[in-house]
Design a protein around this motif. Structure first.
Motif, PDB file in Angstrom:
ATOM      1  N   HIS A 146       0.908  -1.452  -0.133  1.00 31.63           N
ATOM      2  CA  HIS A 146      -0.107  -0.148  -0.011  1.00 31.63           C
ATOM      3  C   HIS A 146       0.899   1.013  -0.366  1.00 31.63           C
ATOM      4  O   HIS A 146       0.699   2.190  -0.495  1.00 31.63           O
ATOM      5  CB  HIS A 146      -0.757  -0.006   1.170  1.00 31.63           C
ATOM      6  N   ASP A 189      -0.401  -4.767   2.780  1.00 26.52           N
ATOM      7  CA  ASP A 189      -0.101  -4.162   3.651  1.00 26.52           C
ATOM      8  C   ASP A 189       1.106  -4.993   4.585  1.00 26.52           C
ATOM      9  O   ASP A 189       1.506  -5.964   4.670  1.00 26.52           O
ATOM     10  CB  ASP A 189      -1.386  -4.344   5.097  1.00 26.52           C
ATOM     11  N   GLU A 200       1.680  -7.102   7.248  1.00 27.56           N
ATOM     12  CA  GLU A 200       1.319  -8.192   7.077  1.00 27.56           C
ATOM     13  C   GLU A 200       1.919  -9.464   6.186  1.00 27.56           C
ATOM     14  O   GLU A 200       2.229 -10.883   6.825  1.00 27.56           O
ATOM     15  CB  GLU A 200      -0.659  -8.607   6.393  1.00 27.56           C
ATOM     16  N   GLY A 260      -2.990  -8.647  -1.378  1.00 26.85           N
ATOM     17  CA  GLY A 260      -3.699  -7.803  -0.268  1.00 26.85           C
ATOM     18  C   GLY A 260      -5.034  -7.930  -1.217  1.00 26.85           C
ATOM     19  O   GLY A 260      -5.446  -8.844  -1.990  1.00 26.85           O
ATOM     20  N   VAL A 305      -6.012  -5.662   5.413  1.00 28.68           N
ATOM     21  CA  VAL A 305      -5.742  -4.793   5.941  1.00 28.68           C
ATOM     22  C   VAL A 305      -5.818  -4.113   4.381  1.00 28.68           C
ATOM     23  O   VAL A 305      -5.127  -4.795   3.492  1.00 28.68           O
ATOM     24  CB  VAL A 305      -4.699  -3.874   6.424  1.00 28.68           C
ATOM     25  N   PHE A 310      -5.155   1.475   5.580  1.00 30.92           N
ATOM     26  CA  PHE A 310      -4.265   1.882   6.203  1.00 30.92           C
ATOM     27  C   PHE A 310      -3.129   3.205   5.876  1.00 30.92           C
ATOM     28  O   PHE A 310      -2.655   3.499   6.656  1.00 30.92           O
ATOM     29  CB  PHE A 310      -3.316   0.915   4.294  1.00 30.92           C
ATOM     30  N   LYS A 334      -2.429   4.935   9.753  1.00 32.38           N
ATOM     31  CA  LYS A 334      -1.121   6.421   9.635  1.00 32.38           C
ATOM     32  C   LYS A 334      -1.097   6.673  10.708  1.00 32.38           C
ATOM     33  O   LYS A 334      -1.804   7.605  10.653  1.00 32.38           O
ATOM     34  CB  LYS A 334      -0.601   6.581   7.892  1.00 32.38           C
TER      35      LYS A 334
END
Ligand SMILES: NC(=O)c1ccc[n+]([C@@H]2O[C@H](COP(=O)([O-])OP(=O)(O)OC[C@H]3O[C@@H](n4cnc5c(N)ncnc54)[C@H](OP(=O)(O)O)[C@@H]3O)[C@@H](O)[C@H]2O)c1
Length: 251
Positions: A138, A166, A169, A191, A242, A247, A251
């Motif tokens: 991401h 992510d 992950e 993803g 995610v 994401f 942040k």
């Protein structure tokens, strides 16, 4: 078990260090710059181009997660010659984990060709290994295409498709592989959703309540065509949970 992370200042390298701290592995790290946040870890300078420091880096370790890479500069020297030199020093290594990228056979970008060549080099070596491919991260997509609006516009190749994942992950997935042991090639890691870059820009605008507009450009060439066709994606491998929106919110 002693685990060496190469590329310890990088995007994946940093995520690996964050999660390795919760394990019982002894962690050693290497890169050219020392990562500021990890002063307590055993860091060794090494350079895949010159070969300096590699012997020291791999000494006394059992497993290596090779997160060092250089997609823009000295690409062949790092991805192939540097990897070959590194592999020649690994007779004692129990497991070499190589993160790679989904769809590299089908996207005619030099970096991706060299990643494929690196996979072949590794598979022909005598080092026990696992190749784990992921889709784009991401944060990588965001940094590359959606971090710098131009006069309040995201000027983007809006039709490109991405299945971004992510990085944390994927880092945890790689750490799980340490215990599992050498697998040669594991199933790809993708993803949770396939989106166009335009859709990702709209998610970012809504999530961050931005004023930016979106301006699509159509890039010529075979690389762009491959991304428009989503050759870097695979609907059958949605492992990460995610989403891009989560994401951005986290942040
Ligand atoms: N980015 C993505 O979206 C993505 C997706 C799937 C898979 N991957 C794969 O994941 C791996 C890590 O990617 P990343 O995005 O985390 O890369 P990155 O953020 O660019 O980090 C690269 C790391 O390599 C080190 N490095 C660069 N040149 C070096 C050299 N000559 N000698 C030694 N170390 C060197 C850098 O540290 P110093 O500059 O301090 O040496 C840095 O720590 C790569 O194999 C990549 O193909 C990436």
């Amino acid at each position: 078990m002693r685990v060496l992370v190469t590329g310890s200042t990088g995007y994946l390298g940093s995520a690996l260090l964050f999660h390795l701290k919760d394990t019982e592995y002894k962690v050693k790290i290497t890169s050219r710059k020392r990562p500021q946040d990890w002063q307590q870890l055993d860091w060794v300078y090494s350079d895949l181009v010159s070969g300096e420091g590699l012997e020291d880096a791999v000494k006394d370790v059992d497993v290596i997660i090779h997160a060092a890479t250089s997609p823009m500069k000295n690409i062949k020297k790092v991805e192939i010659e540097g990897l070959g030199n590194l592999l020649s020093k690994l007779q004692h290594i129990q497991h070499f984990i190589y993160p790679s990228i989904v769809g590299i056979e089908e996207i005619p970008w030099k970096y991706y060709h060299l990643k494929l060549e690196a996979e072949e080099l590794l598979s022909k070596s005598t080092v026990p290994y696992t190749i784990a491919r992921a889709t784009q991260f991401h944060g990588f997509v965001e940094n590359l295409l959606l971090s710098k609006p131009f006069f309040n516009r995201y000027v983007i190749p809006g039709r490109w498709k991405v299945q971004s994942v992510d990085v944390h992950e994927f880092a945890m997935h790689l750490i799980d592989l340490v215990d599992i042991g050498p697998q040669e090639r594991v199933e790809d890691y993708g993803g949770p959703e396939i989106m166009t870059i335009r859709e990702m820009a709209e998610v970012k605008i809504n999530t961050k309540k931005e004023e930016n507009l979106v301006f699509d450009v159509s890039l010529p060439g075979r690389i762009s065509k491959a991304f428009v066709e989503g050759k870097n994606t695979n609907i059958n491998i949605q492992k990460g949970k995610v989403t891009f929106e989560q994401f951005l919110r986290n942040k």
